[in-house]
Design a protein around this motif. Structure first.
Motif, PDB file in Angstrom:
ATOM      1  N   ASP A  18       0.850  -1.191   0.000  1.00 37.41           N
ATOM      2  CA  ASP A  18       0.000   0.000   0.000  1.00 37.41           C
ATOM      3  C   ASP A  18       0.893   1.252   0.000  1.00 37.41           C
ATOM      4  OD1 ASP A  18       0.876   0.405   2.619  1.00 37.41           O
ATOM      5  OD2 ASP A  18      -1.063  -0.057   3.542  1.00 37.41           O
ATOM      6  N   ALA A  19       0.288   2.414   0.182  1.00 39.30           N
ATOM      7  CA  ALA A  19       1.028   3.675   0.141  1.00 39.30           C
ATOM      8  C   ALA A  19       2.078   3.779   1.257  1.00 39.30           C
ATOM      9  CB  ALA A  19       0.061   4.854   0.236  1.00 39.30           C
ATOM     10  N   GLU A  20       1.886   3.055   2.363  1.00 43.08           N
ATOM     11  CA  GLU A  20       2.848   3.064   3.479  1.00 43.08           C
ATOM     12  C   GLU A  20       3.821   1.885   3.403  1.00 43.08           C
ATOM     13  OE1 GLU A  20      -0.667   3.453   4.452  1.00 43.08           O
ATOM     14  OE2 GLU A  20      -0.297   5.572   4.101  1.00 43.08           O
ATOM     15  N   ASN A  21       3.884   1.212   2.258  1.00 47.30           N
ATOM     16  CA  ASN A  21       4.751   0.048   2.043  1.00 47.30           C
ATOM     17  C   ASN A  21       4.405  -1.140   2.933  1.00 47.30           C
ATOM     18  OD1 ASN A  21       6.278   1.002  -0.123  1.00 47.30           O
ATOM     19  ND2 ASN A  21       7.680   2.078   1.253  1.00 47.30           N
ATOM     20  N   MET A  22       3.135  -1.254   3.308  1.00 46.68           N
ATOM     21  CA  MET A  22       2.672  -2.409   4.074  1.00 46.68           C
ATOM     22  C   MET A  22       2.086  -3.432   3.104  1.00 46.68           C
ATOM     23  SD  MET A  22       3.396  -1.668   7.170  1.00 46.68           S
ATOM     24  CE  MET A  22       2.532  -2.943   8.033  1.00 46.68           C
ATOM     25  N   PRO A  23       2.397  -4.711   3.297  1.00 46.83           N
ATOM     26  CA  PRO A  23       1.867  -5.737   2.391  1.00 46.83           C
ATOM     27  C   PRO A  23       0.335  -5.823   2.445  1.00 46.83           C
ATOM     28  CG  PRO A  23       3.656  -6.617   3.724  1.00 46.83           C
ATOM     29  CD  PRO A  23       3.302  -5.283   4.295  1.00 46.83           C
ATOM     30  N   ILE A  24      -0.300  -5.785   1.285  1.00 40.89           N
ATOM     31  CA  ILE A  24      -1.750  -5.963   1.215  1.00 40.89           C
ATOM     32  C   ILE A  24      -2.118  -7.138   0.309  1.00 40.89           C
ATOM     33  CG2 ILE A  24      -2.353  -3.599   1.811  1.00 40.89           C
ATOM     34  CD1 ILE A  24      -2.750  -3.047  -1.189  1.00 40.89           C
ATOM     35  N   ASP A  25      -1.148  -7.642  -0.447  1.00 43.52           N
ATOM     36  CA  ASP A  25      -1.397  -8.801  -1.306  1.00 43.52           C
ATOM     37  C   ASP A  25      -0.087  -9.556  -1.478  1.00 43.52           C
ATOM     38  OD1 ASP A  25      -2.761 -10.572  -2.930  1.00 43.52           O
ATOM     39  OD2 ASP A  25      -2.654  -9.304  -4.709  1.00 43.52           O
ATOM     40  N   ILE A  26      -0.161 -10.869  -1.360  1.00 37.24           N
ATOM     41  CA  ILE A  26       1.001 -11.734  -1.579  1.00 37.24           C
ATOM     42  C   ILE A  26       0.582 -12.810  -2.564  1.00 37.24           C
ATOM     43  CG2 ILE A  26       2.633 -13.368  -0.545  1.00 37.24           C
ATOM     44  CD1 ILE A  26       2.286 -11.828   2.116  1.00 37.24           C
ATOM     45  N   GLN A  27       1.413 -13.011  -3.577  1.00 39.01           N
ATOM     46  CA  GLN A  27       1.178 -14.069  -4.558  1.00 39.01           C
ATOM     47  C   GLN A  27       2.479 -14.831  -4.751  1.00 39.01           C
ATOM     48  OE1 GLN A  27      -0.060 -11.860  -8.004  1.00 39.01           O
ATOM     49  NE2 GLN A  27      -2.137 -11.575  -7.232  1.00 39.01           N
ATOM     50  N   TRP A  28       2.359 -16.120  -5.011  1.00 40.17           N
ATOM     51  CA  TRP A  28       3.550 -16.926  -5.232  1.00 40.17           C
ATOM     52  C   TRP A  28       3.272 -17.967  -6.305  1.00 40.17           C
ATOM     53  CZ3 TRP A  28       4.153 -22.226  -4.476  1.00 40.17           C
ATOM     54  CH2 TRP A  28       3.069 -22.873  -3.899  1.00 40.17           C
ATOM     55  N   ALA A  29       4.340 -18.430  -6.907  1.00 40.40           N
ATOM     56  CA  ALA A  29       4.223 -19.477  -7.928  1.00 40.40           C
ATOM     57  C   ALA A  29       5.542 -20.225  -8.014  1.00 40.40           C
ATOM     58  CB  ALA A  29       3.878 -18.868  -9.280  1.00 40.40           C
ATOM     59  N   SER A  30       5.439 -21.469  -8.442  1.00 39.50           N
ATOM     60  CA  SER A  30       6.616 -22.293  -8.695  1.00 39.50           C
ATOM     61  C   SER A  30       6.311 -23.205  -9.869  1.00 39.50           C
ATOM     62  CB  SER A  30       6.962 -23.137  -7.469  1.00 39.50           C
ATOM     63  OG  SER A  30       7.958 -24.085  -7.791  1.00 39.50           O
ATOM     64  N   VAL A  31       7.220 -23.294 -10.788  1.00 36.26           N
ATOM     65  CA  VAL A  31       7.035 -24.170 -11.941  1.00 36.26           C
ATOM     66  C   VAL A  31       6.779 -25.599 -11.475  1.00 36.26           C
ATOM     67  CG1 VAL A  31       8.195 -25.132 -13.975  1.00 36.26           C
ATOM     68  CG2 VAL A  31       8.429 -22.712 -13.430  1.00 36.26           C
ATOM     69  N   ASP A  32       7.444 -25.991 -10.395  1.00 32.57           N
ATOM     70  CA  ASP A  32       7.308 -27.352  -9.868  1.00 32.57           C
ATOM     71  C   ASP A  32       6.236 -27.463  -8.783  1.00 32.57           C
ATOM     72  OD1 ASP A  32       9.395 -28.300 -11.486  1.00 32.57           O
ATOM     73  OD2 ASP A  32      10.880 -27.582 -10.054  1.00 32.57           O
ATOM     74  N   GLY A  33       5.466 -26.405  -8.562  1.00 37.00           N
ATOM     75  CA  GLY A  33       4.436 -26.415  -7.531  1.00 37.00           C
ATOM     76  C   GLY A  33       3.260 -27.297  -7.892  1.00 37.00           C
TER      77      GLY A  33
END
Length: 120
Positions: A18-33
Motif C-alpha cells: 500500500d502507500a505506506e509500504n505495508m503488504p496488502i497482497d502476496i502471490q507466489w508461484a513455482s514451476v514445480d508447484g
C-alpha cells in the motif's frame, strides 16, 4: 565426485504494497508447484536462508493487513510443527525434536488451535 546441478527450479513471490509500504497482497508461484506456474494467493510467508559464507540466517517475514490473529496462530503452529519435523529429518536428533514437538503441543493448546490434551 561433487554433485552437479541437473535442473534449476524457480520460486516467484510477488508482494503488493500500500502507500505506506505495508503488504496488502502476496502471490507466489513455482514451476514445480502443485498447481504449476499459476500464481497462488497467500496472506503470509516466512523465508529463511542460511548464508553459505557468513553462516548467518537471513529472513523475510511478511503478512498482509488482512491476516487475522487466529490465522497467524494457526500459521505459526503449523510452521513450528514442520520445523520440528524438518529438524529431525536433517539431524536424526530424536530427543531435541521431541522437545520441540512438546513446545508445539503447548503452543497449539495455548492458542486454542488444538484442544488441551489432544495430540496433533
Amino acid at each position: 565426485m561433487a554433485d552437479e546441478v541437473k535442473k534449476w527450479s524457480e520460486i516467484k513471490i510477488n508482494v503488493g504494497l500500500d502507500a505506506e509500504n505495508m503488504p496488502i497482497d502476496i502471490q507466489w508461484a513455482s514451476v514445480d508447484g502443485p498447481d504449476g506456474p499459476e500464481l497462488q494467493s497467500a496472506k503470509a510467508f516466512l523465508l529463511s536462508i542460511f548464508d553459505r559464507e557468513t553462516k548467518d540466517t537471513l529472513r523475510i517475514d511478511l503478512w498482509t493487513k488482512q491476516m487475522q490473529v487466529i490465522e497467524m496462530d494457526r500459521f505459526m503452529f503449523q510452521t513450528l510443527r514442520a520445523l520440528a519435523d524438518t529438524y529431525y529429518k536433517a539431524t536424526q536428533n530424536a530427543e531435541l525434536a521431541a522437545d520441540m514437538q512438546r513446545f508445539v503441543q503447548y503452543f497449539g493448546e495455548k492458542t486454542e488451535i488444538i484442544p488441551k490434551g489432544e495430540k496433533k
